[in-house]
Enzyme design. Structure first.
Site, mmCIF file in Angstrom:
data_model
loop_
_atom_site.group_PDB
_atom_site.id
_atom_site.type_symbol
_atom_site.label_atom_id
_atom_site.label_comp_id
_atom_site.label_asym_id
_atom_site.label_seq_id
_atom_site.Cartn_x
_atom_site.Cartn_y
_atom_site.Cartn_z
ATOM 1 N N SER A 323 0.734 -1.214 -0.059
ATOM 2 C CA SER A 323 -0.236 0.211 -0.218
ATOM 3 C C SER A 323 1.113 1.123 -0.022
ATOM 4 O O SER A 323 0.081 2.434 -0.454
ATOM 5 C CB SER A 323 -1.187 0.079 1.215
ATOM 6 N N HIS A 366 -15.334 -0.365 4.000
ATOM 7 C CA HIS A 366 -14.724 1.289 4.339
ATOM 8 C C HIS A 366 -16.136 2.196 4.259
ATOM 9 O O HIS A 366 -16.170 3.492 4.449
ATOM 10 C CB HIS A 366 -14.226 1.492 3.811
ATOM 11 N N CYS A 379 -7.912 2.049 1.478
ATOM 12 C CA CYS A 379 -9.180 1.412 1.137
ATOM 13 C C CYS A 379 -8.670 1.015 -0.268
ATOM 14 O O CYS A 379 -7.790 2.189 -1.157
ATOM 15 C CB CYS A 379 -10.024 2.217 0.762
#
Lengths: 605, 383
Positions: A323, A366, A379
């Protein structure tokens, strides 16, 4: 009849013998002529050369340059070291006998004795033979008082490389070793003396030319038995240049301690000029060991260690960025105008694309998220959709601008480029078309994407300083020296600010994934967690996928950050191999380094 | 069947009395060999640095006396056909020893040349030098009776020469391999190899030079490169040649005098009592000394060649040629190397260089010449 044959043979043979004899005569005459040429015609010339030969030249090794950290603390120095050498021809007896006598004062293993005897039979007996290096003080004093009992034997004082901090920063400093054929090619104009060492990795290798000094020479007159009579002239050796690194030993120590016994890497940089403040790779080795020498078992253990201590993971470890790669994707989206920061996307925990399910790390989803929340909460679905909109080639372009997928050209050899995939790359590499699903996982830093910890630190540094990608520098910049710029990001300051707020919230927001990196003393940091999947399935020969088990299956934990969030002074990347989640395993490491930094330098106004 | 006509006359003579053998002994050759060896002692005395290493000097003197004993034994004891009879056996035996050396020989100076036989350290390639000469001589002797040699007859001699060369090159000992090759080829040529075949062979060797070059050891290549450009590596491979040339050149017309050569006495000259001993002579005794030794060698070679006229048969004639070539090639290659004309290969200077193996081989070979001279039927005819 037989007699005829015999006589005929004798006649033929006589002719042939005369021919052979003529050949021999001509050859002897040639030798005589050559003798005349050398002795009579060119005699004077050679007489001068012979006169010069009364002078013997003894090289004097130059000490290598020392290496300091940014605060002038010594990292690599030279210590005095004694070795015992013998000119076998002057020893007055066999080498075996000499060694037996020396063994009363100096320890020689049977193996060493055997090696020395073998060595001696290979080299000319008027050249010095090194019997033993790194003598203890006791050995030196024992021999030096009896040196007259050992003709031809000499104690020599030289300097030896010493790394006072042992394994700390070993991957940056490097180690020394015997010159290989490649080293000899690289330094074609250097004559390596027996036993001379060259840098084999790290700064020692990269700056070999600067660190190596210039050899000195003593001209000695020799007498009829080859003993030195007097010194005629001396050119002193010149020590190599000292190096001052940008490295901060305090931060290096803290980063090393924070990583503990976990394999991985920490890279800390000054985001305002690219200076590398700390670069840790774990496990480590002790460069002093290369000077002292290894025994067989130690060497095997070092090079066969599965966690590969010889590798500098900061520049040679290639990890999927996970991420942390969302910084790239977000900036690509913003700068190309593909997203409006206020636009919200609904995350149900899964995105279905061409009958394939792409999950968010939070299975429950989310809900409705904008760019800022998507970053804060990491997310995945938001970034799947953004990546889909951008396409892989746009992501690739942005990643390359930020220094990923390419060498950073830091002053270390052996750096790996990582990998940023594109359609063209896949066509070339696999002769296959790019699948849309692959764009999605690229969007969250998985799939083919590979980066080194140094690249990640440099990437987050470019966000920290508002869009400049510097070339990372291990050397401290000279006053007034402009840092080298690799590229400038085409991002408006408002867009950059949006991203930076998202990153700050990662650390400070209640919902942020990087809360464990929050520094002490109210300093605001900004960061991004990452968890990069380790391949959990191994394809068996039968084609079946089998699940692997064990520690090595844990995901790699990543964290990139900078602080203070508004006027950053330090940018950092942390990779903990098989550490699990970035927020829980890598963020606390970053926190310790940040705390140490601000404890030392104080909080900027 | 072979022994007809003239040989019937000779039958009664094969058992010669000892005094007759002594009378027929080639004393002039013996004198030449001894004088040359004496010259060698003088140079060696200087080369080993005078008194400190006198044991080396005395050992060489002892080796010479031992060598003379061997020469006499080889020349006088055996009967006429002894060497011809045992030629093949000796050759096979030498070949087996070479193979044994390759498998379990001891290593010195990075090469595998010696076979440890308990008390004895045998350099097996030395034995092969003599064995090959005898075996080739015997082959041509047997083959040529009542029969004109064709090219087929020369195949086996080439195999006999090349087999030991292959084994010796592997040791690696390029010098001895070249020496044995030279001896073999010259015997084959004198035995009657047609010039056309010789030219073709030389063409083949010339064409295969690149292949040979590629199969050479690094140090061997280096020596050849060094020959043409010794200054490229003055402290490494070029050291021998440069220092040797300085020693020789600085000798001038008359030399620097006994024990007064700075190159020889100051340790600049490597291996000065073995392979490079000629440069000590040239430095200390100058051009005069060098030419004197060359003349002595020339006289020995001429005297040896004269024995071909005395040989009773092809075996004798070819053995004389082989022995003479063995001696001559060593002289030429060694001095050529010292003077920087040929690459540095480890070939000692006959009768002069320090070393037992080389001395013994030379004396055995010379003993063979004396043997052939003694049993010559020419003695009765002329004089």
């Amino acid at each position: 009849m037989l007699d005829d044959d015999r006589e005929q043979f004798r006649g033929d043979a006589r002719r042939r013998i005369l021919l052979v004899g003529g050949f021999l005569g001509a050859a002897l005459a040639t030798l005589g002529g050559r003798l005349f040429h050398l002795q009579v015609l060119r005699g004077g010339e050679y007489r001068t050369l012979a006169e010069d030969n009364r002078i013997s030249l003894k090289p004097m090794a130059a000490p290598r340059g020392r290496i300091f950290d940014r605060d002038h603390r010594i990292l690599v120095e030279n210590n005095p070291d004694f070795e015992i050498v013998v000119i076998p021809e002057l020893a007055g007896g066999t080498l075996r006998f000499l060694l037996r006598r020396l063994r009363r004062f100096i320890e020689f293993s049977d193996e060493e004795v055997k090696f020395l005897l073998q060595q001696a039979s290979r080299q000319r007996s008027f050249l010095p033979l090194r019997l033993k290096s790194h003598l203890t003080w006791e050995e030196v004093s024992n021999i030096s008082v009896r040196i007259h009992e050992f003709p031809g034997v000499d104690l020599q004082n030289q300097s030896i490389r010493y790394y006072p901090l042992n394994s700390l920063a070993c991957h940056i400093l490097g180690y020394l070793g015997e010159p290989s054929d490649r080293d000899r090619q690289r330094f074609a104009n250097v004559t390596f003396r027996p036993g001379e060492l060259v840098g084999k990795s790290g700064v020692e290798q990269h700056f070999e030319e600067q660190l190596r000094g210039r050899e000195g020479v003593v001209e000695m007159e020799v007498n009829a038995v080859g003993r030195h009579v007097r010194e005629l002239h001396r050119t002193s050796p010149q020590q190599g240049a000292d190096m001052r690194l940008a490295l901060d030993v305090d931060l290096q120590l803290e980063a090393q301690a924070a990583l503990g016994n976990a394999a991985g890497s920490v890279v800390a940089m000054d985001p305002n000029n690219g200076e590398v403040l700390a670069m840790v790779s774990y496990p480590t080795y002790d460069p002093n060991q290369f000077i002292r020498g290894f025994n067989h078992a130690q060497w095997r253990a070092l090079i066969n260690d599965p966690s590969r201590p010889m590798i500098n993971k900061a520049i040679q470890g290639q990890y999927p960025p996970g991420s942390t790669f969302k910084l790239v994707v977000a900036l690509a989206g913003l700068s190309m105008g593909k997203i409006d920061p206020r636009e919200h996307v609904f995350c149900s925990g899964v995105l279905v694309k061409e009958e394939q399910k792409f999950y968010c790390w939070r299975r429950g989803g989310h809900g409705s998220v904008g760019l800022a929340q998507a970053i804060t909460q990491s997310c995945d679905v938001y970034f799947y959709k953004l990546a889909e909109r951008l396409g892989v080639d746009a992501i690739e372009r942005q990643a390359r601008k930020m220094g990923l997928g390419d060498l950073t050209r830091v002053e270390l050899d052996g750096e790996r480029p990582g990998l940023i995939p594109s359609r063209a790359w896949k066509r070339k590499r696999f002769k296959a078309a790019w699948y849309p699903g692959e764009t999605l996982i690229t969007g969250i830093g998985q799939g083919y994407v590979l980066t080194t910890p140094l690249q990640l630190a440099n990437m987050v540094a470019s966000v920290a300083n508002g869009g400049i990608v510097y070339r990372p520098s291990l050397l401290r910049l000279q006053p007034g020296q402009q840092p080298e710029v690799l590229s400038r990001l085409a991002v408006s300051s408002t867009h950059m600010e949006i991203l930076r707020q998202g990153l700050e919230a990662v650390v400070h927001d209640r919902t942020g994934t990087g809360a464990k990196a929050r520094p002490e003393g109210g300093i605001r940091a900004a960061g991004k967690t990452g968890t990069s999947q380790v391949v959990k399935h191994k394809r068996e020969k039968s084609g079946q996928l089998i699940k692997q088990t064990g520690d090595k299956l844990q995901d790699h934990a990543l964290f990139v950050c900078y602080a203070p969030a508004d006027r950053p002074k330090i940018a950092m990347a942390v990779v903990v191999e098989h550490g699990g989640h970035g927020g829980s395993a890598a963020a606390p490491v970053a926190k310790r380094v940040l705390d140490r930094y601000f404890a030392k330098y104080g909080v900027p106004e | 069947m072979i022994e007809t006509g003239q040989n019937l006359l000779a039958l009664g003579r094969t058992a010669l009395s000892w005094s007759e053998r002594m009378r027929r002994f080639p004393w002039s050759l013996m004198v030449l060999l001894s004088v040359t060896s004496m010259v060698g002692f003088v140079i060696l005395y200087s080369a080993v640095g005078g008194r400190d290493n006198m044991w080396l000097f005395w050992r060489q003197v002892a080796q010479f006396i031992f060598g003379i004993g061997i020469l006499g034994t080889v020349a006088l004891v055996a009967d006429e056909k002894f060497y011809r009879r045992f030629a093949y056996l000796l050759y096979i035996f030498s070949l087996l020893l070479l193979i044994a050396t390759m498998i379990m020989g001891s290593v010195g100076m990075g090469a595998r040349r010696w076979l440890e036989l308990g008390f004895l350290r045998l350099q097996t390639s030395e034995l092969m030098k003599v064995a090959l000469i005898l075996a080739l001589a015997r082959y041509f002797h047997d083959r040529a009776v009542g029969h004109v040699l064709t090219w087929r007859d020369f195949l086996l001699p080439f195999v006999m020469t090349l087999t030991p060369i292959g084994l010796i090159v592997k040791q690696p000992d390029l010098g001895t391999a070249v020496l044995i090759g030279g001896v073999g080829i010259s015997m084959i040529v004198v035995a009657g190899l047609s010039w056309r075949i010789l030219l073709v062979l030389m063409g083949i060797v010339g064409a295969s030079l690149p292949v040979i070059w590629n199969s050479m050891h690094g140090y061997q290549k280096k020596r050849i490169i060094t020959l043409f450009a010794p200054d490229q590596d003055p402290l490494g491979a070029g050291y021998h040649i440069i220092q040797s040339k300085i020693a020789v050149g600085s000798g001038g017309w008359t030399g620097k005098g006994f024990m007064a050569g700075s190159q020889s006495q100051l340790n600049f000259l490597p291996e000065r009592h073995t392979d490079f001993i000629f440069s000590v002579l040239a430095e200390e005794w100058g051009f005069i000394g060098g030419v004197t030794l060359l003349t002595l060698y020339a006289l020995i070679i001429v005297r040896a060649m004269m024995i071909t006229e005395m040989a009773n048969d092809r075996f004798g004639l070819l053995a004389v040629v082989g022995v003479t070539m063995l001696f001559s090639i060593q002289v030429l290659v060694n001095i050529g190397m010292v003077l920087g004309l040929l690459p540095v290969v480890g070939i000692p200077l006959p009768l002069i260089s320090y070393g037992g193996s080389s001395m013994v081989t030379v004396m055995i070979a010379m003993g063979l010449l004396a043997h052939i001279n003694i049993y010559s039927r020419q003695h009765g005819r002329s004089v």
